[in-house]
Design a protein around this motif. Sequence first.
Motif, PDB file in Angstrom:
ATOM      1  N   GLY A 179       0.829  -1.225   0.000  1.00 55.03           N
ATOM      2  CA  GLY A 179       0.000   0.000   0.000  1.00 55.03           C
ATOM      3  C   GLY A 179       0.849   1.255   0.000  1.00 55.03           C
ATOM      4  O   GLY A 179       0.604   2.208  -0.764  1.00 55.03           O
ATOM      5  N   GLN A 180       1.883   1.229   0.853  1.00 55.33           N
ATOM      6  CA  GLN A 180       2.752   2.408   0.937  1.00 55.33           C
ATOM      7  C   GLN A 180       3.540   2.610  -0.363  1.00 55.33           C
ATOM      8  O   GLN A 180       3.726   3.738  -0.812  1.00 55.33           O
ATOM      9  CB  GLN A 180       3.701   2.258   2.135  1.00 55.33           C
ATOM     10  N   CYS A 181       4.003   1.502  -0.925  1.00 52.60           N
ATOM     11  CA  CYS A 181       4.770   1.616  -2.168  1.00 52.60           C
ATOM     12  C   CYS A 181       3.887   2.064  -3.340  1.00 52.60           C
ATOM     13  O   CYS A 181       4.334   2.807  -4.217  1.00 52.60           O
ATOM     14  CB  CYS A 181       5.460   0.281  -2.488  1.00 52.60           C
ATOM     15  N   GLN A 182       2.637   1.595  -3.348  1.00 52.92           N
ATOM     16  CA  GLN A 182       1.717   2.033  -4.411  1.00 52.92           C
ATOM     17  C   GLN A 182       1.494   3.544  -4.317  1.00 52.92           C
ATOM     18  O   GLN A 182       1.494   4.249  -5.332  1.00 52.92           O
ATOM     19  CB  GLN A 182       0.376   1.293  -4.304  1.00 52.92           C
ATOM     20  N   ALA A 183       1.307   4.017  -3.110  1.00 56.07           N
ATOM     21  CA  ALA A 183       1.096   5.461  -2.930  1.00 56.07           C
ATOM     22  C   ALA A 183       2.332   6.243  -3.376  1.00 56.07           C
ATOM     23  O   ALA A 183       2.226   7.281  -4.046  1.00 56.07           O
ATOM     24  CB  ALA A 183       0.768   5.757  -1.467  1.00 56.07           C
ATOM     25  N   TRP A 184       3.492   5.700  -3.051  1.00 55.94           N
ATOM     26  CA  TRP A 184       4.742   6.375  -3.423  1.00 55.94           C
ATOM     27  C   TRP A 184       4.931   6.355  -4.945  1.00 55.94           C
ATOM     28  O   TRP A 184       5.329   7.345  -5.548  1.00 55.94           O
ATOM     29  CB  TRP A 184       5.919   5.684  -2.719  1.00 55.94           C
ATOM     30  N   ALA A 185       4.620   5.214  -5.531  1.00 52.88           N
ATOM     31  CA  ALA A 185       4.764   5.084  -6.990  1.00 52.88           C
ATOM     32  C   ALA A 185       3.816   6.048  -7.716  1.00 52.88           C
ATOM     33  O   ALA A 185       4.172   6.636  -8.743  1.00 52.88           O
ATOM     34  CB  ALA A 185       4.507   3.653  -7.422  1.00 52.88           C
ATOM     35  N   MET A 186       2.619   6.186  -7.186  1.00 51.89           N
ATOM     36  CA  MET A 186       1.654   7.133  -7.790  1.00 51.89           C
ATOM     37  C   MET A 186       2.195   8.550  -7.717  1.00 51.89           C
ATOM     38  O   MET A 186       2.111   9.319  -8.660  1.00 51.89           O
ATOM     39  CB  MET A 186       0.304   7.053  -7.053  1.00 51.89           C
ATOM     40  N   SER A 239       5.285   8.815 -10.183  1.00 47.57           N
ATOM     41  CA  SER A 239       5.016   8.717 -11.630  1.00 47.57           C
ATOM     42  C   SER A 239       3.861   9.604 -12.085  1.00 47.57           C
ATOM     43  O   SER A 239       3.691   9.863 -13.283  1.00 47.57           O
ATOM     44  CB  SER A 239       4.690   7.264 -11.993  1.00 47.57           C
ATOM     45  N   GLY A 240       3.053  10.041 -11.137  1.00 45.35           N
ATOM     46  CA  GLY A 240       1.881  10.835 -11.512  1.00 45.35           C
ATOM     47  C   GLY A 240       0.783  10.002 -12.142  1.00 45.35           C
ATOM     48  O   GLY A 240      -0.128  10.528 -12.773  1.00 45.35           O
ATOM     49  N   ALA A 274      -0.027   4.986 -26.317  1.00 46.79           N
ATOM     50  CA  ALA A 274       1.423   4.926 -26.115  1.00 46.79           C
ATOM     51  C   ALA A 274       1.816   5.707 -24.865  1.00 46.79           C
ATOM     52  O   ALA A 274       2.640   5.250 -24.059  1.00 46.79           O
ATOM     53  CB  ALA A 274       2.128   5.486 -27.342  1.00 46.79           C
ATOM     54  N   ALA A 275       1.200   6.884 -24.696  1.00 43.56           N
ATOM     55  CA  ALA A 275       1.502   7.705 -23.519  1.00 43.56           C
ATOM     56  C   ALA A 275       1.071   6.985 -22.253  1.00 43.56           C
ATOM     57  O   ALA A 275       1.773   7.010 -21.231  1.00 43.56           O
ATOM     58  CB  ALA A 275       0.795   9.057 -23.642  1.00 43.56           C
ATOM     59  N   GLN A 276      -0.079   6.336 -22.335  1.00 44.45           N
ATOM     60  CA  GLN A 276      -0.614   5.594 -21.190  1.00 44.45           C
ATOM     61  C   GLN A 276       0.310   4.435 -20.829  1.00 44.45           C
ATOM     62  O   GLN A 276       0.590   4.187 -19.665  1.00 44.45           O
ATOM     63  CB  GLN A 276      -2.002   5.066 -21.551  1.00 44.45           C
ATOM     64  N   SER A 277       0.793   3.765 -21.855  1.00 46.56           N
ATOM     65  CA  SER A 277       1.675   2.629 -21.648  1.00 46.56           C
ATOM     66  C   SER A 277       2.979   3.080 -20.994  1.00 46.56           C
ATOM     67  O   SER A 277       3.494   2.433 -20.081  1.00 46.56           O
ATOM     68  CB  SER A 277       1.939   1.967 -22.999  1.00 46.56           C
ATOM     69  N   GLN A 278       3.485   4.216 -21.466  1.00 46.69           N
ATOM     70  CA  GLN A 278       4.728   4.765 -20.928  1.00 46.69           C
ATOM     71  C   GLN A 278       4.541   5.147 -19.456  1.00 46.69           C
ATOM     72  O   GLN A 278       5.395   4.872 -18.611  1.00 46.69           O
ATOM     73  CB  GLN A 278       5.122   6.006 -21.743  1.00 46.69           C
ATOM     74  N   SER A 289       4.360   2.116 -17.320  1.00 46.36           N
ATOM     75  CA  SER A 289       5.698   1.562 -17.140  1.00 46.36           C
ATOM     76  C   SER A 289       6.440   2.319 -16.036  1.00 46.36           C
ATOM     77  O   SER A 289       7.112   1.715 -15.192  1.00 46.36           O
ATOM     78  CB  SER A 289       6.434   1.658 -18.471  1.00 46.36           C
ATOM     79  N   GLY A 290       6.290   3.634 -16.029  1.00 43.87           N
ATOM     80  CA  GLY A 290       6.936   4.454 -14.998  1.00 43.87           C
ATOM     81  C   GLY A 290       6.416   4.101 -13.612  1.00 43.87           C
ATOM     82  O   GLY A 290       7.183   3.984 -12.646  1.00 43.87           O
ATOM     83  N   TYR A 291       5.117   3.894 -13.533  1.00 39.42           N
ATOM     84  CA  TYR A 291       4.507   3.526 -12.253  1.00 39.42           C
ATOM     85  C   TYR A 291       5.049   2.187 -11.775  1.00 39.42           C
ATOM     86  O   TYR A 291       5.423   2.030 -10.611  1.00 39.42           O
ATOM     87  CB  TYR A 291       2.981   3.466 -12.419  1.00 39.42           C
ATOM     88  N   ASN A 292       5.112   1.224 -12.691  1.00 38.90           N
ATOM     89  CA  ASN A 292       5.587  -0.117 -12.316  1.00 38.90           C
ATOM     90  C   ASN A 292       7.049  -0.100 -11.870  1.00 38.90           C
ATOM     91  O   ASN A 292       7.430  -0.814 -10.946  1.00 38.90           O
ATOM     92  CB  ASN A 292       5.412  -1.085 -13.495  1.00 38.90           C
TER      93      ASN A 292
END
Lengths: 163, 135
Positions: A45-52, A55-56, A138-142, A145-148
């Motif tokens: 949960g914490q990492c998901q919040a941080w990744a969001m 990556s925006g 393509a932008a969504q995919s990119q 990828s940044g989020y992951n």
Amino acid sequence: MGSVRTVLIVAGATTLLCAAPALAQDPFIYPQKGQSSQQQQQDKGQCQAWAMQQSGVNPGQPVPPPPPPPSSGPQGHVLRGAGRGAAVGAVGGAIGGDAGKGAAVGAAVGGLVGGVRRRDQQRAQEEQYNQAVAQQQAAQSQASSGYNRALAACLEARGYTVK
Amino acid sequence: MRNSWIWSLPLAFGVLAPPAVNSAAVDGSAPFLCAVVQALECSPDGTCEQRGANDINLPQFIKIDPKAKVIAAPEPGGRTAPVHDLASVDGKLVLHGGQQGRGWSAVIVGDTGKMSVSIVDEAATFVVFGACTTP
């Protein structure tokens, strides 16, 4: 036929755009240090919040597809043969409004004659729309990828293997 | 005198015959409404293809106001086009106009309401057939 094709294009684009982040958002996570299930949930949960934040991207909120290409508007299908007399009679009462007032509005949206669309213009609009969908995808995919990558970096730092 | 009743037949039919389908003549003295019945798109390669009004972004119904010299889709805020020229020729209403690089002409038969329209630009000609009526 044209309107059906437009609906199919939009539906297809929407499906693809909505499916892209969903496919990308669930990596496999293995606790290398024997973390408990509760700890895993907390870390995730914490990492998901941080990744969001990093990556925006919010994987729970798919980006809507671009607006569909200009289509028919509110008009229905063409009248044929036997029905035409009845139809003409039924709408006869619509006559009598202020056409002059409509002129100003109409000019702003392409005009009655000017707005008639040739087949090649229709094709060009559909191609333009498909390109916009592809670019957005393509932008969504990119972004996904940044989020992951951000999620993986966070979890690996906390002692997980992420694939 | 014996067959004199025969001569009364045409008179009787004339009185009993139903009136014409359209209630009022489309003579340009008042606004009238036209329905698109069929549309074709013709290309420079010589082919013409049947298209729906919806497909070519043409309103299904078109209101024509001869005095205001404008044609319009009847819905509120509908698209319009100016009528540049309007004349009554041999019982037919003949209209011409132009908009955004396109020219158009229409002929509407006064007593039947039958309508034929052509919309032309450099890459295609649209041929539209329809029927008009007055309230």
